[in-house]
Structures are given as structure tokens and as C-alpha cells.
Design a protein around this motif. Structure first.
Motif, PDB file in Angstrom:
ATOM      1  N   CYS A  12      56.172  76.684  34.015  1.00  0.00           N
ATOM      2  CA  CYS A  12      55.419  76.963  35.238  1.00  0.00           C
ATOM      3  C   CYS A  12      55.824  78.327  35.768  1.00  0.00           C
ATOM      4  O   CYS A  12      56.859  78.881  35.408  1.00  0.00           O
ATOM      5  CB  CYS A  12      55.636  75.866  36.280  1.00  0.00           C
ATOM      6  SG  CYS A  12      57.272  75.856  37.050  1.00  0.00           S
ATOM      7  N   GLY A  13      54.982  78.855  36.642  1.00  0.00           N
ATOM      8  CA  GLY A  13      55.238  80.160  37.239  1.00  0.00           C
ATOM      9  C   GLY A  13      53.926  80.783  37.670  1.00  0.00           C
ATOM     10  O   GLY A  13      52.845  80.261  37.369  1.00  0.00           O
ATOM     11  N   PHE A  14      54.040  81.897  38.371  1.00  0.00           N
ATOM     12  CA  PHE A  14      52.844  82.543  38.929  1.00  0.00           C
ATOM     13  C   PHE A  14      51.976  83.139  37.811  1.00  0.00           C
ATOM     14  O   PHE A  14      52.447  83.387  36.700  1.00  0.00           O
ATOM     15  CB  PHE A  14      53.283  83.651  39.884  1.00  0.00           C
ATOM     16  CG  PHE A  14      52.223  84.036  40.894  1.00  0.00           C
ATOM     17  CD1 PHE A  14      51.847  83.147  41.899  1.00  0.00           C
ATOM     18  CD2 PHE A  14      51.601  85.279  40.838  1.00  0.00           C
ATOM     19  CE1 PHE A  14      50.871  83.487  42.825  1.00  0.00           C
ATOM     20  CE2 PHE A  14      50.624  85.628  41.758  1.00  0.00           C
ATOM     21  CZ  PHE A  14      50.253  84.734  42.752  1.00  0.00           C
ATOM     22  N   MET A  15      50.709  83.342  38.145  1.00  0.00           N
ATOM     23  CA  MET A  15      49.784  84.001  37.207  1.00  0.00           C
ATOM     24  C   MET A  15      50.420  85.301  36.701  1.00  0.00           C
ATOM     25  O   MET A  15      50.939  86.081  37.505  1.00  0.00           O
ATOM     26  CB  MET A  15      48.470  84.365  37.922  1.00  0.00           C
ATOM     27  CG  MET A  15      47.657  83.188  38.401  1.00  0.00           C
ATOM     28  SD  MET A  15      46.197  83.718  39.375  1.00  0.00           S
ATOM     29  CE  MET A  15      46.918  83.946  41.007  1.00  0.00           C
ATOM     30  N   GLY A  16      50.370  85.505  35.398  1.00  0.00           N
ATOM     31  CA  GLY A  16      50.871  86.764  34.845  1.00  0.00           C
ATOM     32  C   GLY A  16      52.356  86.763  34.538  1.00  0.00           C
ATOM     33  O   GLY A  16      52.894  87.784  34.094  1.00  0.00           O
ATOM     34  N   CYS A  17      53.039  85.646  34.737  1.00  0.00           N
ATOM     35  CA  CYS A  17      54.498  85.638  34.487  1.00  0.00           C
ATOM     36  C   CYS A  17      54.821  85.523  32.997  1.00  0.00           C
ATOM     37  O   CYS A  17      55.969  85.694  32.599  1.00  0.00           O
ATOM     38  CB  CYS A  17      55.198  84.543  35.280  1.00  0.00           C
ATOM     39  SG  CYS A  17      54.916  82.895  34.615  1.00  0.00           S
ATOM     40  N   GLY A  18      53.805  85.190  32.185  1.00  0.00           N
ATOM     41  CA  GLY A  18      54.036  85.156  30.734  1.00  0.00           C
ATOM     42  C   GLY A  18      54.151  83.756  30.142  1.00  0.00           C
ATOM     43  O   GLY A  18      54.679  83.589  29.041  1.00  0.00           O
ATOM     44  N   LYS A  19      53.628  82.757  30.864  1.00  0.00           N
ATOM     45  CA  LYS A  19      53.760  81.362  30.394  1.00  0.00           C
ATOM     46  C   LYS A  19      53.145  81.162  29.007  1.00  0.00           C
ATOM     47  O   LYS A  19      53.739  80.500  28.154  1.00  0.00           O
ATOM     48  CB  LYS A  19      53.064  80.413  31.387  1.00  0.00           C
ATOM     49  CG  LYS A  19      53.769  80.290  32.725  1.00  0.00           C
ATOM     50  CD  LYS A  19      52.832  79.699  33.769  1.00  0.00           C
ATOM     51  CE  LYS A  19      51.745  80.679  34.107  1.00  0.00           C
ATOM     52  NZ  LYS A  19      50.916  80.352  35.248  1.00  0.00           N
ATOM     53  N   VAL A 162      64.295  80.588  34.220  1.00  0.00           N
ATOM     54  CA  VAL A 162      64.532  81.642  33.236  1.00  0.00           C
ATOM     55  C   VAL A 162      63.861  82.918  33.714  1.00  0.00           C
ATOM     56  O   VAL A 162      62.688  82.909  34.092  1.00  0.00           O
ATOM     57  CB  VAL A 162      63.948  81.242  31.855  1.00  0.00           C
ATOM     58  CG1 VAL A 162      64.175  82.344  30.846  1.00  0.00           C
ATOM     59  CG2 VAL A 162      64.580  79.960  31.352  1.00  0.00           C
ATOM     60  N   SER A 163      64.597  84.017  33.701  1.00  0.00           N
ATOM     61  CA  SER A 163      64.003  85.286  34.100  1.00  0.00           C
ATOM     62  C   SER A 163      63.097  85.791  32.986  1.00  0.00           C
ATOM     63  O   SER A 163      63.492  85.801  31.825  1.00  0.00           O
ATOM     64  CB  SER A 163      65.091  86.321  34.367  1.00  0.00           C
ATOM     65  OG  SER A 163      64.486  87.589  34.457  1.00  0.00           O
ATOM     66  N   ASN A 164      61.918  86.170  33.359  1.00  0.00           N
ATOM     67  CA  ASN A 164      60.988  86.656  32.344  1.00  0.00           C
ATOM     68  C   ASN A 164      60.847  88.172  32.380  1.00  0.00           C
ATOM     69  O   ASN A 164      59.808  88.719  32.069  1.00  0.00           O
ATOM     70  CB  ASN A 164      59.620  85.989  32.494  1.00  0.00           C
ATOM     71  CG  ASN A 164      58.758  86.221  31.267  1.00  0.00           C
ATOM     72  OD1 ASN A 164      59.282  86.496  30.202  1.00  0.00           O
ATOM     73  ND2 ASN A 164      57.458  86.129  31.408  1.00  0.00           N
ATOM     74  N   GLN A 165      61.905  88.851  32.774  1.00  0.00           N
ATOM     75  CA  GLN A 165      61.869  90.308  32.785  1.00  0.00           C
ATOM     76  C   GLN A 165      62.203  90.851  31.397  1.00  0.00           C
ATOM     77  O   GLN A 165      61.969  92.005  31.102  1.00  0.00           O
ATOM     78  CB  GLN A 165      62.893  90.873  33.784  1.00  0.00           C
ATOM     79  CG  GLN A 165      62.709  90.375  35.200  1.00  0.00           C
ATOM     80  CD  GLN A 165      61.400  90.835  35.816  1.00  0.00           C
ATOM     81  OE1 GLN A 165      60.869  91.854  35.427  1.00  0.00           O
ATOM     82  NE2 GLN A 165      60.867  90.072  36.744  1.00  0.00           N
TER      83      GLN A 165
END
Ligand code: S3P
Length: 184
Positions: A12-19, A162-165
Motif C-alpha cells: 500500500c501507499g500513495f499513487m506513484g509510490c511504486g507499488k 519500507v522506504s521507496n527512495q
């Protein structure tokens, strides 16, 4: 995590986070099926998400997400990428976390929810020119506010943050620290 019976990993995560990108890579790594809630909805309705929003409205789309949650709760060995609003509905989370043996305690939980933590500006740069209905109808300020509200829920409900940077492969490795729990 010490659980030994994880059967589903839900991103899960905001739009564009790379899910989707992370989900596909993770599923390939685990040799599990990859599912995307938006794609499942589009297939069921034979209609794109923007068209569903336009023709039937957001409330209708949210009901479809709840139907999909029920389908997912029966699946095993799947990595699921959820739409950004999917886990905002508590009913969807309750359905996903539904246990096969409800009398068992937490260690029997079968669904691991992973929050892909990504800052708003990165998400925004990725989504700003997309056809996502919420992006088309909201200003950047409104999207920032939506982000702030949702991040609290993502953080609250996820078992793993998890950081998706970083690189997708690094994110996959991080998530696979639960691999022993998965038993893959
Ligand atoms: C939404 C996110 C979208 C899609 C729909 C609504 C949201 O999915 O489900 O446009 O409410 O944040 P992505 O997060 O994959 O872009």
C-alpha cells in the motif's frame, strides 16, 4: 516478523509510490502471482479506472475495491499492489486480514501489509501527467492534503514500512527480509 504462515503480501501507499513496479519484482522473486487491484477491477468491469470514475462515480469504484478485497482474501501466494485508496477503507483491511482460523492469535495472520514510504513530491512528479481521476480533479495542494491524511493510515495499518527512495531491487531485498517468514 516471526509469523510463519504469510500467504499474501499487500503493498500500500500513495499513487506513484511504486507499488506496481515493486510488486511485480517481488512476485517474480518469490515466484508468487502478482495482482493489481485496479487491473482486477478493470477486468471485472471491462472498463478503465478513469472511465469507471467518470461514468459511475468514485463511490461505485470504492464498492468494487471492497468486492476485490473479498476475492483477494481467498488467494494464497500472491503479491498485491493496491490502489492508493484501497486500504483507506477499514472494511477492506478487515477482509484482507480475515484469518482462516479466526480463533488463532496474531502469529497466524496470513496477510502482510507493506507500506511503501515515498515523499509527496516524488509521487507527484510521477503522477502529475497521468490520467488518474484524482489527479485530474484535484489541485496539487489538495493532493498534498490527501497525502498527509492517507500517510497516517498507511503507517497505522502496515506491518512493515519500507522506504521507496531507493532502487526497486533494494526495496525487494528489504521486503524479503520477511522471506523466511514467507517460507519461499
Ligand atoms: C486511487 C489510486 C489509483 C486508483 C484510483 C484511485 C486513489 O491507484 O485506484 O485512481 O484513491 O489514490 P494507484 O495508487 O495505483 O495510482
Amino acid at each position: 516478523m516471526s509469523t510463519a504462515q504469510i500467504r499474501r503480501i499487500v503493498l500500500c501507499g500513495f499513487m506513484g509510490c511504486g507499488k506496481s513496479s515493486v510488486g511485480e519484482a517481488l512476485a517474480a522473486h518469490l515466484k508468487w502471482e502478482f495482482l493489481d487491484t485496479d487491473a482486477m477491477i478493470e477486468k471485472r468491469e471491462n472498463c478503465s479506472v478513469p472511465d469507471i470514475f467518470r461514468e459511475k462515480g468514485e463511490a461505485y469504484f470504492r464498492r468494487l475495491e471492497t468486492e476485490v478485497a473479498a476475492v483477494l482474501s481467498e488467494k494464497q501466494q500472491v503479491v498485491v499492489s493496491t490502489g492508493g485508496g484501497f486500504v483507506i477503507n477499514q472494511e477492506n483491511i478487515d477482509t484482507l486480514l480475515r484469518k482462516v482460523e479466526p480463533q488463532k492469535e496474531r502469529e497466524k495472520e496470513e496477510t502482510c501489509i507493506v507500506y511503501l514510504d515515498c515523499d509527496f513530491e516524488t509521487c507527484y512528479q510521477r503522477i502529475k501527467n497521468s490520467s488518474r481521476p484524482l489527479v485530474k480533479t484535484k489541485t496539487k495542494k489538495e493532493l498534498t492534503e490527501l497525502f498527509e491524511q492517507r500517510v497516517q493510515q498507511y503507517r497505522k495499518i502496515a506491518t512493515l514500512h519500507v522506504s521507496n527512495q531507493s532502487l526497486i531491487s533494494d526495496v525487494v531485498v528489504k521486503i524479503c527480509e520477511i522471506k523466511s517468514a514467507v517460507g519461499a
